[in-house]
Design an enzyme around this catalytic site. Sequence first.
Site: not given
Length: 259
Positions: A24, A75, A104, A154, A167, A171, A202
Amino acid sequence: MKRDKKNINVRVKKTAVVIGASGGIGESVATAFFKKGYNVVCGYHFNQMAAEALADRLTAARAGKTNRAVALGVDVTDEQSVAAFFDAVTKTFGRVDVLVNAGGVSRPNLLIDVKKEDICAEVGTNLIGVMLTCREAAKIMMRFGGGRIINIASVWGVVGSAVESTYSGAKAGVIGFSRALSKELGGANITVNCISPGAVKTAMTAHLSKADFDAIRRESPIEKLVTPKAIAQTAVILAGSAGEFITGQNIVVDCGWTL
């Protein structure tokens, strides 16, 4: 590193490489750069059909302009794949002026329940992949007098999130890495910045309900939700003349939610 001024004044069409263009945020970023006249590389891993459809749609809508969009697979966790990807980019467009890392992966879970393979997937894609793509892009940018690197981090890399500790850690690593890299590459006329979006609707945030998003909106001072277009517009600013003096920064685009 010292900048190479060899080709800095040559007027050529610039190329923007968008990793994660099938997502997105990545789709909006690719579209925004294409509308600005850049050649655009829509980088994808799994969703080839979406990336190719985006590239075809952009190129078909150029209305007489000469810029093009192409889809190329990569990749980011595999350095040979990354090297081959950028080799294909230079064979197609000759140069890289902007790199946007918008790809991500998120696998929400309590840390006590997280499997090592999930940790490796998040860190591999969200952090190591960013490092590898930045490395290869920087090599090319240095040959052409500079460039702009924009890594999508993020708000969780800033404030952290329960059930997304791995996560959040990855980030946060992107933000720290980008700040350090800006010091390495500044002398080569390459700026390096992060954009940290708030909650954006998204596929990655599909686990959040309408009630979750409503709560986030109410908790934001301007009572709005961040859109992919807002992230894309911020990236375009950082890549343009207005971003010439901005480097090593993490720009939080979250409608004030983290205040």
